[in-house]
Motif scaffolding. Structure first.
Motif, PDB file in Angstrom:
ATOM      1  N   LYS A  63       0.840  -1.211   0.000  1.00  0.00           N
ATOM      2  CA  LYS A  63       0.000   0.000   0.000  1.00  0.00           C
ATOM      3  C   LYS A  63       0.870   1.254   0.000  1.00  0.00           C
ATOM      4  CE  LYS A  63      -4.012  -1.950   2.393  1.00  0.00           C
ATOM      5  NZ  LYS A  63      -4.579  -2.220   3.718  1.00  0.00           N
ATOM      6  N   ASP A  64       1.928   1.253   0.819  1.00  0.00           N
ATOM      7  CA  ASP A  64       2.832   2.410   0.834  1.00  0.00           C
ATOM      8  C   ASP A  64       3.458   2.607  -0.535  1.00  0.00           C
ATOM      9  OD1 ASP A  64       2.267   2.836   3.459  1.00  0.00           O
ATOM     10  OD2 ASP A  64       4.111   1.929   4.255  1.00  0.00           O
ATOM     11  N   GLY A  65       3.858   1.482  -1.160  1.00  0.00           N
ATOM     12  CA  GLY A  65       4.475   1.560  -2.487  1.00  0.00           C
ATOM     13  C   GLY A  65       3.522   2.162  -3.514  1.00  0.00           C
ATOM     14  N   LEU A  66       2.256   1.781  -3.439  1.00  0.00           N
ATOM     15  CA  LEU A  66       1.264   2.329  -4.371  1.00  0.00           C
ATOM     16  C   LEU A  66       1.095   3.832  -4.174  1.00  0.00           C
ATOM     17  CD1 LEU A  66      -1.363  -0.546  -4.165  1.00  0.00           C
ATOM     18  CD2 LEU A  66      -0.276   0.251  -6.272  1.00  0.00           C
ATOM     19  N   LEU A  67       1.045   4.235  -2.909  1.00  0.00           N
ATOM     20  CA  LEU A  67       0.865   5.669  -2.644  1.00  0.00           C
ATOM     21  C   LEU A  67       2.101   6.464  -3.063  1.00  0.00           C
ATOM     22  CD1 LEU A  67      -0.985   5.437   0.806  1.00  0.00           C
ATOM     23  CD2 LEU A  67      -1.956   5.809  -1.486  1.00  0.00           C
ATOM     24  N   GLU A  68       3.280   5.861  -2.865  1.00  0.00           N
ATOM     25  CA  GLU A  68       4.521   6.540  -3.309  1.00  0.00           C
ATOM     26  C   GLU A  68       4.534   6.669  -4.832  1.00  0.00           C
ATOM     27  OE1 GLU A  68       7.705   4.215  -1.682  1.00  0.00           O
ATOM     28  OE2 GLU A  68       7.103   4.722   0.371  1.00  0.00           O
ATOM     29  N   ALA A  69       4.120   5.594  -5.526  1.00  0.00           N
ATOM     30  CA  ALA A  69       4.089   5.646  -6.999  1.00  0.00           C
ATOM     31  C   ALA A  69       3.126   6.733  -7.458  1.00  0.00           C
ATOM     32  CB  ALA A  69       3.662   4.286  -7.562  1.00  0.00           C
ATOM     33  N   LYS A  70       1.960   6.773  -6.837  1.00  0.00           N
ATOM     34  CA  LYS A  70       0.960   7.784  -7.195  1.00  0.00           C
ATOM     35  C   LYS A  70       1.533   9.189  -7.027  1.00  0.00           C
ATOM     36  CE  LYS A  70      -3.025   7.941  -4.734  1.00  0.00           C
ATOM     37  NZ  LYS A  70      -3.603   9.168  -4.191  1.00  0.00           N
ATOM     38  N   GLN A  71       2.185   9.392  -5.899  1.00  0.00           N
ATOM     39  CA  GLN A  71       2.769  10.708  -5.626  1.00  0.00           C
ATOM     40  C   GLN A  71       3.850  11.047  -6.661  1.00  0.00           C
ATOM     41  OE1 GLN A  71       4.774  10.938  -1.854  1.00  0.00           O
ATOM     42  NE2 GLN A  71       4.255  13.079  -1.586  1.00  0.00           N
ATOM     43  N   TYR A  72       4.684  10.042  -6.964  1.00  0.00           N
ATOM     44  CA  TYR A  72       5.791  10.258  -7.901  1.00  0.00           C
ATOM     45  C   TYR A  72       5.261  10.660  -9.280  1.00  0.00           C
ATOM     46  CZ  TYR A  72       9.800   9.240 -10.877  1.00  0.00           C
ATOM     47  OH  TYR A  72      10.809   9.332 -11.800  1.00  0.00           O
ATOM     48  N   PHE A  73       4.321   9.866  -9.804  1.00  0.00           N
ATOM     49  CA  PHE A  73       3.846  10.137 -11.173  1.00  0.00           C
ATOM     50  C   PHE A  73       2.989  11.401 -11.228  1.00  0.00           C
ATOM     51  CE2 PHE A  73       4.883   5.579 -11.534  1.00  0.00           C
ATOM     52  CZ  PHE A  73       5.734   5.645 -12.623  1.00  0.00           C
ATOM     53  N   ASP A  74       2.213  11.640 -10.183  1.00  0.00           N
ATOM     54  CA  ASP A  74       1.423  12.880 -10.176  1.00  0.00           C
ATOM     55  C   ASP A  74       2.343  14.095 -10.197  1.00  0.00           C
ATOM     56  OD1 ASP A  74      -1.086  11.784 -10.295  1.00  0.00           O
ATOM     57  OD2 ASP A  74      -1.387  11.726  -8.125  1.00  0.00           O
ATOM     58  N   GLN A  75       3.503  13.951  -9.559  1.00  0.00           N
ATOM     59  CA  GLN A  75       4.436  15.085  -9.485  1.00  0.00           C
ATOM     60  C   GLN A  75       5.194  15.267 -10.802  1.00  0.00           C
ATOM     61  OE1 GLN A  75       7.064  14.825  -6.117  1.00  0.00           O
ATOM     62  NE2 GLN A  75       8.277  16.603  -6.780  1.00  0.00           N
ATOM     63  N   TYR A  76       5.692  14.136 -11.366  1.00  0.00           N
ATOM     64  CA  TYR A  76       6.551  14.255 -12.550  1.00  0.00           C
ATOM     65  C   TYR A  76       5.770  14.269 -13.864  1.00  0.00           C
ATOM     66  CZ  TYR A  76      10.553  13.890  -9.538  1.00  0.00           C
ATOM     67  OH  TYR A  76      11.472  14.153  -8.567  1.00  0.00           O
ATOM     68  N   CYS A  77       4.576  13.739 -13.859  1.00  0.00           N
ATOM     69  CA  CYS A  77       3.781  13.688 -15.100  1.00  0.00           C
ATOM     70  C   CYS A  77       2.373  14.158 -14.766  1.00  0.00           C
ATOM     71  CB  CYS A  77       3.740  12.273 -15.647  1.00  0.00           C
ATOM     72  SG  CYS A  77       5.299  11.392 -15.553  1.00  0.00           S
ATOM     73  N   PRO A  78       2.213  15.397 -14.312  1.00  0.00           N
ATOM     74  CA  PRO A  78       0.907  15.830 -13.823  1.00  0.00           C
ATOM     75  C   PRO A  78      -0.188  15.708 -14.885  1.00  0.00           C
ATOM     76  CG  PRO A  78       2.446  17.687 -14.041  1.00  0.00           C
ATOM     77  CD  PRO A  78       3.229  16.448 -14.254  1.00  0.00           C
ATOM     78  N   GLY A  79      -1.305  15.148 -14.446  1.00  0.00           N
ATOM     79  CA  GLY A  79      -2.463  15.028 -15.332  1.00  0.00           C
ATOM     80  C   GLY A  79      -2.373  13.894 -16.331  1.00  0.00           C
ATOM     81  N   ARG A  80      -1.285  13.122 -16.335  1.00  0.00           N
ATOM     82  CA  ARG A  80      -1.146  12.056 -17.346  1.00  0.00           C
ATOM     83  C   ARG A  80      -1.060  10.666 -16.721  1.00  0.00           C
ATOM     84  NH1 ARG A  80       0.585  13.544 -22.487  1.00  0.00           N
ATOM     85  NH2 ARG A  80       2.081  11.851 -22.691  1.00  0.00           N
ATOM     86  N   TYR A  81      -1.084  10.587 -15.397  1.00  0.00           N
ATOM     87  CA  TYR A  81      -0.958   9.278 -14.736  1.00  0.00           C
ATOM     88  C   TYR A  81      -2.328   8.765 -14.307  1.00  0.00           C
ATOM     89  CZ  TYR A  81      -0.206   6.033 -10.840  1.00  0.00           C
ATOM     90  OH  TYR A  81      -0.259   4.953  -9.988  1.00  0.00           O
ATOM     91  N   ARG A  82      -2.569   7.485 -14.528  1.00  0.00           N
ATOM     92  CA  ARG A  82      -3.792   6.854 -14.059  1.00  0.00           C
ATOM     93  C   ARG A  82      -3.445   5.459 -13.539  1.00  0.00           C
ATOM     94  NH1 ARG A  82      -8.504   8.395 -15.295  1.00  0.00           N
ATOM     95  NH2 ARG A  82      -7.573  10.184 -14.249  1.00  0.00           N
ATOM     96  N   GLY A  83      -3.720   5.228 -12.272  1.00  0.00           N
ATOM     97  CA  GLY A  83      -3.451   3.925 -11.670  1.00  0.00           C
ATOM     98  C   GLY A  83      -4.745   3.168 -11.423  1.00  0.00           C
ATOM     99  N   THR A  84      -4.785   1.928 -11.866  1.00  0.00           N
ATOM    100  CA  THR A  84      -5.956   1.075 -11.632  1.00  0.00           C
ATOM    101  C   THR A  84      -5.537  -0.108 -10.778  1.00  0.00           C
ATOM    102  OG1 THR A  84      -6.992   1.669 -13.713  1.00  0.00           O
ATOM    103  CG2 THR A  84      -7.665  -0.422 -12.750  1.00  0.00           C
ATOM    104  N   ILE A  85      -6.211  -0.303  -9.669  1.00  0.00           N
ATOM    105  CA  ILE A  85      -5.926  -1.436  -8.788  1.00  0.00           C
ATOM    106  C   ILE A  85      -6.935  -2.534  -9.076  1.00  0.00           C
ATOM    107  CG2 ILE A  85      -5.990  -2.204  -6.382  1.00  0.00           C
ATOM    108  CD1 ILE A  85      -4.782   0.466  -5.601  1.00  0.00           C
TER     109      ILE A  85
END
Ligand code: SF4
Length: 489
Positions: free
Chosen positions: A307-329
Motif C-alpha cells: 500500500k505504501d508503495g502504491l501511494l509513493e508511486a501515485k505521488q511520484y507520477f502525479d508530481q513528474y507527469c501531472p495530469g497524465r498518470y492513471r493507476g488502476t488497482i
C-alpha cells in the motif's frame, strides 16, 4: 496472390480496435498474402457485413478469419458467418484468440488457440493445397483445433510489427495496441494466461518498435497505445531499452500497461524508467491486500508495504507527469483465505486513498476442464487451495442469471460453482455488485485500458482523463468506419 479477410470481434467491454487481427495481417502479408482487416465487426448490421463480403471475396480468397480477445459473439455474427458458409462453401472459416477461446459457433472450420502466426502459416499452406496437415488436438465436435502455444510457439519474436493500411481508416485520436514481449515471468496460481514462467529477455528489437510507432504517427498521427504484455515491468532493462527509443521520438506518446506494483515498490528505478517512456496508465494486478491470500497465489508482498508503495508511486507520477498518470488497482473477491471482513477493509482503503484513480474488482472464477483454455494451478487442483464444489448452487445460478447475464450464458458450461470456508461464488459476486454501486458516489476515474476505447467523438487523452469510472461515451456503432469500408463516404 492468395487473399484472406480477418474480422476483428470485440464487444462493448473492450471497445478499442483489437491489435491481434492487424498483427496477423501484417505477418501474413510478409509471407505474400493479401489480407484485409474488418474491425468492429460486433457492431455491424447483417446487411452491411454481407455487402462487405460480396465486395471483397474473390476466387483468390481462401479463408475468412475471426480474431478476438474475449469470447464475445452475437446473433448477427452467427447469421453472417452461417450465410458466408452457405454462399462461399469453399472458403475456410478460422477463429483464433490469444487466450480466451470460448467461441463455439458451428460454422467455424478451424480454431487456432494462442499466438498464432506460425500455426496460421502451416494451416494456410495446408488449406491452399501445398502443405502438410497441421497437428490438431482432439475435439468432441466437428471443429479442428490447433493448440498454437504448444505446437507452433510464436514466442519470443524479434519482430512484433503491426503496419496499418490506408484501408484500415485509422484516426489520429485512436489508441492502438502494441506488444513488446510475450509471456510472463511469473506463475500466479489463479492465472490461465498461455505462457507463464518465461526466462530471460524475450523482447522485440528496439528498431522494430521505433518503425511501428513512427509509421503510425507519420501516416495516421497516432500517438497513444495500450500495451498487451502480461507484465510490462518484469525486467527493468526492458523498460530502459524502449524508454531510450521513446526519447528519440518527435512526439510524446502515452502508454497504458499491466504493471506489477510489488516490483515497482521494491525497484524504485522502474518508476523513473516508466516515466521516461511515458508508460503512465498503470493497471496493477494486486488481487488482494490480505497477505495470506497473496502468499497462497504467488503475490505475497507485505500488504502495508505494498500500500505504501502504491501511494509513493501515485505521488511520484502525479508530481513528474501531472495530469497524465492513471493507476488502476485490480482485485479478486474470493481468493483463498480472503474473508468478507478483509474485502471490506480493502475497499474502504480504496475509498480513502485511491480516489481520482480506478479500481476493478472481479469475482474469483474457477474453470471446468476445457479443450481450449489453459487451466490455472487452481483450476487443476482446487482442493489444494481450499475450494470445493457447492453442494447446492441453485441460488447462485439464479443470482448469476439475473445480474450477470453474459457470465450466466457461459457459467453453466465453463465455471465451477465454488465455495470455501469464507464465501462462495455467489456471495463474491454480490460483494462486487455492492461495491460497484456504493463506489459510484466517490470520485473514481476511468481506467487506462478503458480510456483507449473508440469514443463517440474525437477525444484527447486530457479529455479522457477527466471521465468518471464507467462514464466515457464509447462508440458502439462505429458507423463512420463502416461507411468508409463500404465506400459510402
Ligand atoms: S497474474 Fe499477472 S503476474 Fe501473475 S502470472 Fe498472470 S500475468 Fe503474470
Amino acid at each position: 496472390m492468395y487473399h484472406g479477410v480477418i474480422f476483428g470481434v470485440n464487444g462493448e467491454l473492450s471497445n478499442a480496435r483489437s491489435s491481434g487481427p492487424h498483427r496477423m495481417a501484417t505477418y501474413l502479408r510478409e509471407q505474400g498474402w493479401d489480407i484485409e482487416v474488418c474491425d468492429f465487426a460486433f457492431f455491424w448490421q447483417l446487411e452491411e457485413l454481407q455487402e462487405f463480403a460480396r465486395s471483397r471475396i474473390t476466387r483468390q480468397t481462401h479463408f475468412v478469419g475471426i480474431g478476438q480477445l474475449f469470447p464475445v459473439w452475437n446473433t448477427t455474427l452467427e447469421q453472417f458467418f452461417t450465410w458466408l458458409k452457405q454462399t462461399y462453401p469453399d472458403i475456410k472459416i478460422i477463429a483464433g484468440s490469444q487466450q480466451m477461446g470460448l467461441y463455439t459457433s458451428d460454422v467455424v472450420d478451424y480454431y487456432v488457440q494462442g499466438y498464432a502466426e506460425l500455426a496460421m502459416v502451416e494451416l494456410l499452406q495446408y488449406i491452399v493445397g501445398n502443405g502438410a496437415r497441421p497437428r490438431f488436438v482432439l475435439t468432441s465436435g466437428a471443429r479442428k483445433i490447433i493448440a498454437a502455444t504448444d505446437q507452433y510457439p510464436a514466442y519470443p519474436m524479434q519482430s512484433l510489427m503491426i503496419r496499418y493500411e490506408d484501408r484500415d481508416f485509422v484516426q489520429s485520436h485512436e489508441f492502438l495496441g502494441i506488444e513488446f514481449a510475450r509471456g510472463c515471468i511469473f506463475e500466479c496460481a489463479f492465472c490461465n494466461f498461455p505462457i507463464l514462467g518465461v526466462k530471460g529477455d524475450s523482447t522485440r528489437d528496439s528498431e522494430d518498435f521505433y518503425c511501428q510507432v513512427m509509421d503510425a504517427y507519420d501516416r495516421f498521427g497516432v500517438e497513444n497505445y495500450f500495451i498487451a504484455d502480461e507484465t510490462f515491468n518484469d525486467r527493468t532493462d526492458k523498460i530502459t531499452k524502449f524508454a531510450d527509443v521513446v526519447q528519440r521520438l518527435p512526439f510524446q506518446p502515452w502508454f497504458t500497461a499491466y504493471v506489477r506494483a510489488d516490483l515497482l515498490t521494491s525497484r524504485p528505478r522502474d518508476r523513473e524508467e516508466l516515466a521516461r517512456m511515458n508508460v503512465l496508465g498503470h493497471y496493477y494486478g494486486i488481487e488482494t491486500f490480505n497477505r495470506k491470500s497473496g502468499q497462497a497465489v504467488g503475490k505475497g508482498m507485505n500488504s502495508d508495504r505494498l500500500k505504501d508503495g502504491l501511494l509513493e508511486a501515485k505521488q511520484y507520477f502525479d508530481q513528474y507527469c501531472p495530469g497524465r498518470y492513471r493507476g488502476t488497482i485490480s482485485l479478486i473477491a474470493g481468493l483463498p483465505h480472503e474473508t468478507m471482513q478483509s474485502l471490506r477493509s480493502t475497499v474502504f482503503w480504496l475509498r480513502d486513498n485511491w480516489q481520482g484513480h480506478n479500481w476493478v474488482l472481479s469475482p474469483m472464477m474457477i474453470q471446468k476442464p476445457s479443450e481450449i483454455l489453459k487451466p490455472s494451478l487452481i483450476d487443476l487442483d482446487m482442493a489444494k487451495y481450499h475450494y470445493r464444489k457447492m453442494s447446492d448452487d441453485t441460488s447462485v445460478t439464479k443470482f448469476v442469471s439475473n445480474d450477470y447475464p453474459e457470465i450466466a450464458k457461459q457459467a453453466e458450461k465453463a465455471l465451477v460453482m465454488w465455495e470455501n470456508d469464507h464465501m462462495n461464488i455467489g456471495s463474491a459476486m454480490r460483494f462486487v455488485s455492492w461495491w460497484e454501486s456504493y463506489s459510484q458516489q466517490f470520485d473514481f476515474r476511468e481506467d487506462g485500458y478503458r480510456m483507449c476505447g473508440v469514443t463517440d467523438t474525437a477525444m484527447s487523452l486530457d479529455q479522457r482523463m477527466q471521465y468518471r469510472k464507467g462514464k466515457l461515451p464509447f462508440q458502439t456503432s462505429v458507423q463512420w468506419y463502416i461507411d468508409k469500408k463500404l465506400s459510402r463516404c
